[in-house]
Design a protein around this motif. Structure first.
Motif: not given
Length: 231
Positions: A73-78, A83-87
């Motif tokens: 949906l939002y075109g972000q890379s894996s 990285a966002r989740l790990a933070a």
């Protein structure tokens, strides 16, 4: 799955971004709860950890699915999503009192799993409206997983803590109180019901979730066979 496969307007896409991100985070945060349980391993039974091993694998798979949807949906890379989740950092101080013993921990998880089951079930029509058949099948399987987790937790309580079932009503009242008090969710996996996209009211959290679990446990305590309890 690509954005071309999903039927959604640009306006709806923007409006729903916080919800999809919240769903992904909530499922991925299971790793924090799993680690917290292992940190207190001496307080909990082997039966609980047998449940948690299967539960953690299911929740990790749910997170993978929500990650795929979010990327489509939002075109972000894996790598960017990871990285966002790990933070994210877990803070269990808000719910520490609820994790002191296995009986209450199981009630917290059971309450949370039932709330998620109801929430995902209500969203079935929305996911069906998005188009791809695999998306419809996937959300139904996720909902079934959550319901099975609940059933297994209630069964575990009946097997390991039957003598404490009379305490369940008051314990669940306290769980609901902590949940509805709000505050920082703290990436703990449980009691995240003020987040974007969650669709149960406070009254429903109490009646459809907490009180429903009390009734299931009271039937077990009264001698009703577990299989009948889940018919």
């Amino acid at each position: 799955m690509t954005l071309r496969d999903i039927e959604i307007s640009r306006e709806q896409l923007e409006e729903l971004e916080p919800s999809f991100w919240n769903f992904l985070c909530s499922e991925d945060d299971s790793r924090h709860f799993y680690r917290r349980a292992h940190d207190g391993r001496g307080r909990y039974s082997d039966a609980l950890f047998s449940f948690l091993e299967v539960w953690r694998e299911d929740e990790a798979n749910h997170a993978v699915g929500f990650k795929m949807i979010y990327q489509a949906l939002y075109g972000q890379s894996s790598e960017a999503v990871d990285a966002r989740l790990a933070a994210r950092r877990a803070d269990f101080s808000r719910i520490e009192e609820l994790l002191g013993d296995e009986f209450t921990m199981c009630l917290v998880l059971a309450y949370d799993e039932l709330a998620t089951t109801h929430a995902y079930h209500r969203d079935l029509a929305f996911y069906e409206s998005l188009g791809p058949d695999e998306l419809k099948t996937w959300i139904r399987l996720v909902t079934s997983d959550e319901a099975l987790h609940l059933a297994n937790l209630v069964r575990l309580i009946g097997q390991q803590h039957r003598h404490r079932i009379p305490e369940a009503r008051r314990a669940l009242e306290r769980i609901v109180e902590v949940d509805l008090r709000g505050g920082d969710y703290g990436a703990t996996f449980v009691l995240d019901h003020s987040g974007a996209g969650f669709n149960l009211s406070p009254e429903e959290l109490s009646n459809l979730c907490a009180q429903a679990i009390v009734k299931k446990l009271e039937r077990i305590h009264g001698g009703v066979p577990a299989a009948q309890d889940f018919m």
